[in-house]
Structure formats: C-alpha cells, structure tokens
Motif scaffolding. Structure first.
Motif, PDB file in Angstrom:
ATOM      1  N   THR A  35      60.277 -24.568 -40.015  1.00  0.00           N
ATOM      2  CA  THR A  35      60.629 -25.961 -40.249  1.00  0.00           C
ATOM      3  C   THR A  35      60.279 -26.312 -41.697  1.00  0.00           C
ATOM      4  OG1 THR A  35      60.357 -28.229 -39.383  1.00  0.00           O
ATOM      5  CG2 THR A  35      58.405 -26.804 -39.323  1.00  0.00           C
ATOM      6  N   ASN A  37      57.987 -29.035 -44.508  1.00  0.00           N
ATOM      7  CA  ASN A  37      56.883 -29.969 -44.690  1.00  0.00           C
ATOM      8  C   ASN A  37      57.449 -31.374 -44.490  1.00  0.00           C
ATOM      9  OD1 ASN A  37      54.872 -31.677 -45.627  1.00  0.00           O
ATOM     10  ND2 ASN A  37      54.454 -30.506 -47.485  1.00  0.00           N
ATOM     11  N   GLN A  38      56.988 -32.069 -43.467  1.00  0.00           N
ATOM     12  CA  GLN A  38      57.566 -33.376 -43.144  1.00  0.00           C
ATOM     13  C   GLN A  38      57.300 -34.415 -44.225  1.00  0.00           C
ATOM     14  OE1 GLN A  38      56.382 -34.468 -39.147  1.00  0.00           O
ATOM     15  NE2 GLN A  38      57.119 -32.536 -38.296  1.00  0.00           N
ATOM     16  N   ASP A  39      56.280 -34.187 -45.056  1.00  0.00           N
ATOM     17  CA  ASP A  39      55.987 -35.104 -46.160  1.00  0.00           C
ATOM     18  C   ASP A  39      56.768 -34.754 -47.428  1.00  0.00           C
ATOM     19  OD1 ASP A  39      54.110 -36.497 -44.561  1.00  0.00           O
ATOM     20  OD2 ASP A  39      52.614 -34.959 -44.998  1.00  0.00           O
ATOM     21  N   PRO A  41      60.259 -32.496 -47.478  1.00  0.00           N
ATOM     22  CA  PRO A  41      61.180 -31.581 -46.795  1.00  0.00           C
ATOM     23  C   PRO A  41      61.865 -30.559 -47.695  1.00  0.00           C
ATOM     24  CG  PRO A  41      61.532 -33.860 -46.088  1.00  0.00           C
ATOM     25  CD  PRO A  41      60.663 -33.904 -47.301  1.00  0.00           C
ATOM     26  N   HIS A  45      57.850 -25.003 -43.989  1.00  0.00           N
ATOM     27  CA  HIS A  45      56.566 -24.963 -43.301  1.00  0.00           C
ATOM     28  C   HIS A  45      56.731 -23.953 -42.161  1.00  0.00           C
ATOM     29  CE1 HIS A  45      52.997 -27.368 -41.352  1.00  0.00           C
ATOM     30  NE2 HIS A  45      52.679 -26.142 -41.716  1.00  0.00           N
ATOM     31  N   ARG A 261      53.978 -35.804 -35.552  1.00  0.00           N
ATOM     32  CA  ARG A 261      54.577 -34.600 -36.118  1.00  0.00           C
ATOM     33  C   ARG A 261      55.636 -34.000 -35.192  1.00  0.00           C
ATOM     34  NH1 ARG A 261      53.798 -35.235 -41.339  1.00  0.00           N
ATOM     35  NH2 ARG A 261      51.649 -34.951 -42.071  1.00  0.00           N
ATOM     36  N   LEU A 301      64.254 -28.996 -37.185  1.00  0.00           N
ATOM     37  CA  LEU A 301      63.880 -30.256 -37.806  1.00  0.00           C
ATOM     38  C   LEU A 301      63.536 -31.269 -36.724  1.00  0.00           C
ATOM     39  CD1 LEU A 301      66.654 -30.605 -40.551  1.00  0.00           C
ATOM     40  CD2 LEU A 301      64.300 -29.815 -40.860  1.00  0.00           C
ATOM     41  N   PRO A 302      62.474 -32.035 -36.906  1.00  0.00           N
ATOM     42  CA  PRO A 302      62.164 -33.085 -35.939  1.00  0.00           C
ATOM     43  C   PRO A 302      63.270 -34.133 -35.958  1.00  0.00           C
ATOM     44  CG  PRO A 302      60.794 -33.309 -37.888  1.00  0.00           C
ATOM     45  CD  PRO A 302      61.527 -32.010 -38.029  1.00  0.00           C
ATOM     46  N   LEU A 305      64.225 -36.229 -39.028  1.00  0.00           N
ATOM     47  CA  LEU A 305      64.782 -35.573 -40.216  1.00  0.00           C
ATOM     48  C   LEU A 305      66.160 -34.980 -39.952  1.00  0.00           C
ATOM     49  CD1 LEU A 305      61.685 -33.664 -41.715  1.00  0.00           C
ATOM     50  CD2 LEU A 305      62.740 -35.773 -42.557  1.00  0.00           C
ATOM     51  N   GLU A 306      66.592 -34.970 -38.705  1.00  0.00           N
ATOM     52  CA  GLU A 306      67.829 -34.282 -38.344  1.00  0.00           C
ATOM     53  C   GLU A 306      69.040 -34.845 -39.089  1.00  0.00           C
ATOM     54  OE1 GLU A 306      69.971 -31.441 -37.187  1.00  0.00           O
ATOM     55  OE2 GLU A 306      67.956 -31.484 -36.316  1.00  0.00           O
TER      56      GLU A 306
END
Length: 324
Positions: A35, A37-39, A41, A45, A261, A301-302, A305-306
């Motif tokens: 995936t 880094n959600q902070d 993208p 990660h 997350r 992707l969560p 973020l999709e």
C-alpha cells in the motif's frame, strides 16, 4: 490496562524492490500488504508478517527514494528482533547468512536467550531471537510458501531495543504511563556502559518486551535508510484504544488523537527522549480488502484514497509482487 504485546515496527528504506527481495526471498516473510503511506501517498508502505499478517508479526517499511544513509546514535529504535522457534533454527540461519553473504555476528546470549544479530542491505539492525525458552505471547505461523523451511521460519516480532540518552525518562514512561513491568537487565556489549534494561507487558515473553539501552556517549541519531520510524503496541479494539488515548492525554503527551488506518485504528505520541510510539488495534486486519490467499500481490488503497488511485499509481514505480 495492559497491552497484548508488540503490534508492529515501521522502518525506512530507499529501495522498495531490494527491500521486497530481502524480506521475502532471504528472510522468508510474507508481504501481506502493498500500500502507500497514508500521510504521503507518493511513497510505498510495505508490510511483512506471518502467513496472515497477524498483529505482533509485522515489520513495515516506508520507501523514500534517494534517502540518505542512517547515522546511528541515541534517541532511536536501535534494533528490531524477529522470533524463531528454537536454538537449532539459529544455526540454520547462521549457515544461510554465510551462504548468501549477509552481514551477521556470531550466535550469542542476550537477556537469557540465544540470538543472532545481522543487517540487511541498507544496514538495518536486526536480530533473530530463539523462542526455545520462551513463555508468554504466542508467535505467529511462518509463511509456508516462502524459501525457508517452516520449522526455521520467522514467527513474528521479538524484543525491540531503544537506545536513549536518559534511560530513566523512558523507563518512567514505560512503567508509569504504559503499564510495563521491569523484568531484569543484562550487560551491554559496549565496555563501560550501563546494563540494558528489560521491560515487559501483557503475558510477557519475546513478543512483549522493550529493551532500553542508555548511551550518553553517543550523539543523537540522524535517521535515514536503515533506521526505524516507530514501534507500535497492541490493543484488542477501538474501545481499549480510546481508554489509552485518555491516559496519554492525562499524562500531557502531545499526540495524534485517534487515526483510522483502515486496517487498524491507532494513536501516535512521543516520549521525552523522542521515541515515537504508536498504539494500534488488532483489527480489522489485512484481509479487509484482499483475499487472504492473495495478500500483497497488488496495490491496496484504503477507501478514502481509492478515488485517487490513478494519480497515486502514476507517481509510484511499478513493484512486481505477484507470486508464481
């Protein structure tokens, strides 16, 4: 209030393809989530763990291309350990490291257990620890489709070592705020330095320990590739996490508040020596959006973020993680 043990450790790499090669094809761990880094993208990660990516088995990496080399020092998470079944497994790994020309030390006793220290291609400080005498948190189930025989496979995350300038401050946070118990101590490998302190939580054992090393002789670490970003501690669910958030607020530590997350819920805070801790829930888990048999094979992707998938994928270098 007690933690269930260690949840995961997150580190830094500059080269995702080489990182994937090392942790899957050399260490035999399973890539359980590819995936971002959600902070931020724009960077990968990667999560490695046991066959299902169970909490307590995960080592994760943020990829930051062109990242400078880590300069080791204090106020750092200075070693990650990985559990194996017994002392015989360490002998297997020593031979494997010699054959594959992986930098390693000799098998040595630390905190009453047989261990084997080694480094990855970026100098990440790693250690295998034998569970032969272990009593406490159970390990995971090694990835059965990797190159390492199951009886020698990695069971999960072992003790994490913190190197700090003032051990008393970190020890106080562990015991007075986070509810750890002091279990003992063992000699430093560096002459003239204080003993390394051992703290445990929950059921104890290799999956629930933090070791604290005081090194007033070193400068602060300058993080880079081969360094560790944070260590996460396990709780069952969001209700327990919210109780810990209250305690962290009562202790007046600046913190992130609750963060979703998607694969787990978490909180981040720093203790006085600058170590970044995360508290994370056991679920929902990595099979929340992928079939358990195909974890890590495609970019996940969560949901939040999709809608940006096309933009995110355009900034990432392709990373082939499909098996077979």
């Amino acid at each position: 209030m007690e933690f269930k043990g260690l949840h995961h450790v997150s580190a830094l790499t500059a080269r995702a393809p080489h990182n994937y090669e090392f942790y899957t094809n050399i260490l035999g761990m399973r890539l359980v989530k590819k995936t971002v880094n959600q902070d931020d993208p724009s960077m990968y990660h990667l999560f490695y763990g046991d066959e299902k990516g169970n909490s307590g088995t995960e080592v994760t990496f943020f990829e930051i291309p062109m990242l400078a080399q880590n300069h080791e020092g204090t106020n750092s998470i200075s070693a990650i350990s990985l559990r194996v079944q017994n002392d015989q497994a360490l002998a297997y790994w020593k031979q494997r490291f010699e054959e594959l020309e992986i930098e390693h030390e000799e098998i040595a006793e630390r905190a009453g257990r047989a261990t084997l220290a080694f480094r990855d291609f970026e100098g990440q400080r790693l250690m295998l620890v034998s569970d032969e005498k272990n009593e406490g948190v159970e390990g995971g189930i090694p990835w059965g489709k990797g190159p390492v025989p199951a009886e020698y496979g990695i069971l999960g995350l072992g003790p994490v070592k913190l190197t700090v300038r003032y051990a008393e401050a970190t020890a106080g946070v562990l015991t007075d705020v986070l509810g750890f118990r002091k279990k003992g101590q063992y000699p430093s490998a560096v002459a003239g330095q204080p003993d390394i302190l051992v703290f445990e939580t929950g059921e104890g054992g290799t999956g629930a320990e933090i070791h604290v090393e005081e090194r007033a002789d070193l400068p602060p670490e300058r993080p880079g590739r081969g360094s560790v970003h944070h260590v996460a501690l396990r709780v069952d669910n969001e209700e327990q996490l919210r109780e810990w958030i209250e305690r962290i607020n009562e202790a007046a530590f600046p913190n992130s508040g609750l963060i979703d997350r998607f694969y787990f819920r978490s909180l981040y805070f720093r203790e006085p020596n600058g170590i970044l801790f995360e508290i994370a829930t056991d679920g929902p888990g990595f099979d929340a959006d992928e079939d358990i048999h195909h974890l890590g094979e495609s970019l996940a992707l969560p949901p939040f973020l999709e809608s940006r998938r096309e933009q995110i994928e355009a900034k990432l270098k392709p990373l082939d993680t499909k098996l077979g």
